[in-house]
Design a protein around this motif. Structure first.
Motif, PDB file in Angstrom:
ATOM      1  N   PHE A 177      71.465  22.399  53.018  1.00  0.00           N
ATOM      2  CA  PHE A 177      71.927  23.389  53.137  1.00  0.00           C
ATOM      3  C   PHE A 177      71.600  24.209  54.581  1.00  0.00           C
ATOM      4  N   ALA A 178      70.665  24.346  54.826  1.00  0.00           N
ATOM      5  CA  ALA A 178      69.945  25.591  56.228  1.00  0.00           C
ATOM      6  C   ALA A 178      69.856  24.303  57.649  1.00  0.00           C
ATOM      7  N   HIS A 179      69.471  23.265  56.804  1.00  0.00           N
ATOM      8  CA  HIS A 179      69.782  21.816  57.852  1.00  0.00           C
ATOM      9  C   HIS A 179      71.005  22.009  58.751  1.00  0.00           C
ATOM     10  N   PHE A 180      71.887  21.778  57.177  1.00  0.00           N
ATOM     11  CA  PHE A 180      72.994  21.653  58.087  1.00  0.00           C
ATOM     12  C   PHE A 180      73.689  23.426  58.419  1.00  0.00           C
ATOM     13  N   THR A 181      73.957  23.680  58.790  1.00  0.00           N
ATOM     14  CA  THR A 181      74.298  25.180  59.027  1.00  0.00           C
ATOM     15  C   THR A 181      73.573  25.558  60.519  1.00  0.00           C
ATOM     16  N   GLU A 247      76.948  10.857  50.915  1.00  0.00           N
ATOM     17  CA  GLU A 247      76.122  11.469  49.908  1.00  0.00           C
ATOM     18  C   GLU A 247      75.255  12.724  50.626  1.00  0.00           C
ATOM     19  N   ASP A 248      75.007  12.173  51.780  1.00  0.00           N
ATOM     20  CA  ASP A 248      74.415  13.053  51.984  1.00  0.00           C
ATOM     21  C   ASP A 248      74.580  14.304  52.320  1.00  0.00           C
ATOM     22  N   PHE A 249      76.090  14.240  53.124  1.00  0.00           N
ATOM     23  CA  PHE A 249      77.139  15.665  52.936  1.00  0.00           C
ATOM     24  C   PHE A 249      77.482  16.647  51.596  1.00  0.00           C
ATOM     25  N   ALA A 250      76.952  15.398  50.380  1.00  0.00           N
ATOM     26  CA  ALA A 250      77.332  16.309  49.400  1.00  0.00           C
ATOM     27  C   ALA A 250      76.094  17.112  48.922  1.00  0.00           C
ATOM     28  N   LYS A 251      74.740  16.045  48.990  1.00  0.00           N
ATOM     29  CA  LYS A 251      73.556  16.850  48.895  1.00  0.00           C
ATOM     30  C   LYS A 251      73.687  18.780  50.197  1.00  0.00           C
ATOM     31  N   ALA A 252      74.130  18.556  50.955  1.00  0.00           N
ATOM     32  CA  ALA A 252      73.763  19.921  51.076  1.00  0.00           C
ATOM     33  C   ALA A 252      74.988  21.040  50.509  1.00  0.00           C
ATOM     34  N   GLY A 253      75.630  20.959  49.778  1.00  0.00           N
ATOM     35  CA  GLY A 253      76.971  21.243  48.894  1.00  0.00           C
ATOM     36  C   GLY A 253      77.958  21.415  49.297  1.00  0.00           C
ATOM     37  N   LEU A 254      78.697  20.249  49.870  1.00  0.00           N
ATOM     38  CA  LEU A 254      79.952  20.503  50.642  1.00  0.00           C
ATOM     39  C   LEU A 254      80.704  19.972  49.448  1.00  0.00           C
ATOM     40  N   GLN A 255      81.674  19.775  49.383  1.00  0.00           N
ATOM     41  CA  GLN A 255      83.012  19.165  48.431  1.00  0.00           C
ATOM     42  C   GLN A 255      83.679  17.880  49.288  1.00  0.00           C
ATOM     43  N   PHE A 256      83.015  16.422  47.753  1.00  0.00           N
ATOM     44  CA  PHE A 256      84.238  15.536  48.560  1.00  0.00           C
ATOM     45  C   PHE A 256      85.362  16.013  48.787  1.00  0.00           C
ATOM     46  N   GLU A 257      85.873  16.787  48.349  1.00  0.00           N
ATOM     47  CA  GLU A 257      87.068  17.019  49.179  1.00  0.00           C
ATOM     48  C   GLU A 257      87.649  17.496  50.586  1.00  0.00           C
ATOM     49  N   ILE A 259      84.646  16.229  52.343  1.00  0.00           N
ATOM     50  CA  ILE A 259      83.633  15.671  52.854  1.00  0.00           C
ATOM     51  C   ILE A 259      84.626  14.004  53.400  1.00  0.00           C
ATOM     52  N   ASN A 260      85.320  13.499  52.140  1.00  0.00           N
ATOM     53  CA  ASN A 260      86.410  12.085  52.192  1.00  0.00           C
ATOM     54  C   ASN A 260      87.643  12.206  53.622  1.00  0.00           C
ATOM     55  N   PRO A 261      88.062  13.790  54.013  1.00  0.00           N
ATOM     56  CA  PRO A 261      89.018  13.816  54.988  1.00  0.00           C
ATOM     57  C   PRO A 261      88.023  13.711  56.112  1.00  0.00           C
ATOM     58  N   ILE A 262      87.172  14.376  56.820  1.00  0.00           N
ATOM     59  CA  ILE A 262      86.550  14.066  57.902  1.00  0.00           C
ATOM     60  C   ILE A 262      86.065  12.621  57.763  1.00  0.00           C
ATOM     61  N   PHE A 263      85.548  11.960  56.796  1.00  0.00           N
ATOM     62  CA  PHE A 263      85.300  10.753  57.463  1.00  0.00           C
ATOM     63  C   PHE A 263      86.490   9.653  57.451  1.00  0.00           C
ATOM     64  N   GLU A 264      87.959  10.153  56.903  1.00  0.00           N
ATOM     65  CA  GLU A 264      89.028   9.860  57.199  1.00  0.00           C
ATOM     66  C   GLU A 264      89.748   9.296  59.040  1.00  0.00           C
ATOM     67  N   PHE A 265      89.507  11.026  59.188  1.00  0.00           N
ATOM     68  CA  PHE A 265      89.920  11.415  60.344  1.00  0.00           C
ATOM     69  C   PHE A 265      88.750  10.702  61.574  1.00  0.00           C
ATOM     70  N   SER A 266      86.718  10.179  60.985  1.00  0.00           N
ATOM     71  CA  SER A 266      86.737  10.212  61.781  1.00  0.00           C
ATOM     72  C   SER A 266      86.798   8.654  62.199  1.00  0.00           C
ATOM     73  N   LYS A 267      87.003   8.139  61.114  1.00  0.00           N
ATOM     74  CA  LYS A 267      87.871   6.769  61.770  1.00  0.00           C
ATOM     75  C   LYS A 267      88.317   5.899  62.488  1.00  0.00           C
ATOM     76  N   GLY A 268      89.695   7.104  61.809  1.00  0.00           N
ATOM     77  CA  GLY A 268      90.733   6.465  62.721  1.00  0.00           C
ATOM     78  C   GLY A 268      90.402   7.342  64.177  1.00  0.00           C
ATOM     79  N   MET A 269      90.343   8.494  64.778  1.00  0.00           N
ATOM     80  CA  MET A 269      89.342   8.627  65.734  1.00  0.00           C
ATOM     81  C   MET A 269      88.372   7.289  66.241  1.00  0.00           C
ATOM     82  N   ASN A 270      88.223   6.983  65.651  1.00  0.00           N
ATOM     83  CA  ASN A 270      86.169   5.387  66.547  1.00  0.00           C
ATOM     84  C   ASN A 270      88.038   4.223  66.922  1.00  0.00           C
ATOM     85  N   ASP A 271      88.681   4.011  66.146  1.00  0.00           N
ATOM     86  CA  ASP A 271      90.150   2.904  66.245  1.00  0.00           C
ATOM     87  C   ASP A 271      90.463   3.091  67.749  1.00  0.00           C
TER      88      ASP A 271
END
Length: 370
Positions: A177-181, A247-257, A259-271
């Protein structure tokens, strides 16, 4: 006595009004065929009779009155009526002539298609960047690189990601958590430094500066996250060396609710395959959003935003002249960020319910009251 019709002069057939009838049988006429107004049926019958030199016989000694019924009963009288109406045998094309005519038409159509492909259409008037826009874009890209360079130099100060895989160990969880913050703090500092260098930002009151930064920071962080997305391994890389999957994001204490939108948005921007200039302009547009809560001088914020909007539109027209939807697609991504920002607020609230305490800077920027 046989009535000799007046021959129609050569030239284009007159326009039909829709109520004409066949000169042979009285059916609804379909056009001028073989020099006379007739229907498709009589046209085809006359053509077949001429090509085959057909001989017909009448059971009524050639005295049948031709109409839509009798045309099927007595072909001799029908042929006679065709000639009386004015159909000319010399107007009928042979099978070979028809074949050659079709072939010629096909060749003409193919030539027309080839010419359309070979002859380039005149290019539309090219969009151009004026010198001020060009200078603005170059400065934005340089500013971003400089801010990122400072963060890269601070990389050794970040708490190392623990190697232990023990998910139950409290100390390991706190390290992650400290690493991510700490990465988030570096990102916030980058954004603040970048915003202060934007022309016009320091013209705003301190209250409006704070209002804009508090609401735009998380959205810009997500934009920066999306440009670091690696679709090959479905991960996000920070400071060149730190790569994280879901999984790394989840291990840092973030919720998949969240995490998933972050990755979906990132994929859309990457396109969209945006370059550094487009990202920099989007970030500037995002910062100068007059509809943020607690902003007082809306008119000034809008005036400061407009040059970046105009520059982005012109830049896209130059870079992607054939993609007229790219500009609205990019602006729609800013709308998507508003939704992600709401999800982030829920994530922050969830962290407060756990044993996760945000550092003071993040608590202040995200209005977390401990």
């Amino acid at each position: 006595t046989i009535k000799h019709p007046v021959k129609r002069k050569k030239g284009p057939a007159p326009k039909m009004l829709g109520n004409e009838v066949c000169s042979v049988c009285g059916d609804k006429a379909s056009g001028f065929h073989y020099n006379v107004l007739s229907c498709e049926g009589c046209k085809g019958f006359f053509r077949r009779s001429v090509i085959k030199s057909a001989q017909y016989s009448c059971k009524n000694n050639g005295r049948c009155e031709m109409d839509m019924y009798m045309r099927r009963k007595c072909q001799q009288c029908r042929l006679r009526k065709c000639r009386e109406a004015g159909m000319l045998e010399q107007c009928v094309l042979s099978e070979e002539q028809i074949r050659l005519k079709k072939l010629k038409k096909q060749q003409e159509e193919e030539t027309a298609r080839t010419s359309a492909v070979m002859t380039p259409t005149p290019p539309p008037e090219m969009a151009t960047l004026d010198p001020q826009q060009q200078e603005m874009i170059e400065k934005l890209v340089a500013m971003q690189k400089q801010c990122n360079k400072r963060s890269f130099l601070d990389r050794p100060k970040v708490t190392p990601w623990p190697q232990s895989q023990d998910l139950q160990n409290r100390e390991v969880r706190q390290q992650r958590f400290a690493h991510f913050t700490e990465l988030a703090i570096m990102s916030v500092q980058e954004i603040v430094d970048f915003a202060k260098q934007l022309p016009g930002f320091l013209e705003l009151t301190r209250e409006d500066q704070i209002a804009l930064l508090k609401t735009s920071t998380i959205e810009i962080m997500l934009l920066e996250t999306s440009r670091r997305y690696n679709p090959t391994i479905d991960s996000i890389t920070f400071l060149k060396d730190f790569s994280y999957n879901k999984e790394d994001f989840a291990k840092a204490g973030l919720q998949f609710e969240f995490i998933n939108p972050i990755f979906e948005f990132s994929k859309g921007m990457n396109d969209l395959h945006l370059d550094e200039a487009e990202y920099a302009l989007l970030i500037a547009i995002n910062i100068f959003s007059a509809d943020r809560p607690n902003v007082q001088d809306h008119d000034l914020v809008e005036r400061l935003q407009q040059p970046y909007v105009d520059a982005l539109r012109s830049y896209i027209m130059i870079k992607r002249p054939n993609d007229h939807l790219m500009f609205p697609r990019m602006l729609m991504k800013l709308v998507s960020l508003r939704t992600l920002s709401s999800v982030h607020s829920e994530q922050v609230f969830a962290l407060r319910l756990q044993d996760k305490k945000l550092p003071p800077l993040l608590s202040e920027i995200w209005d977390v009251n401990e």
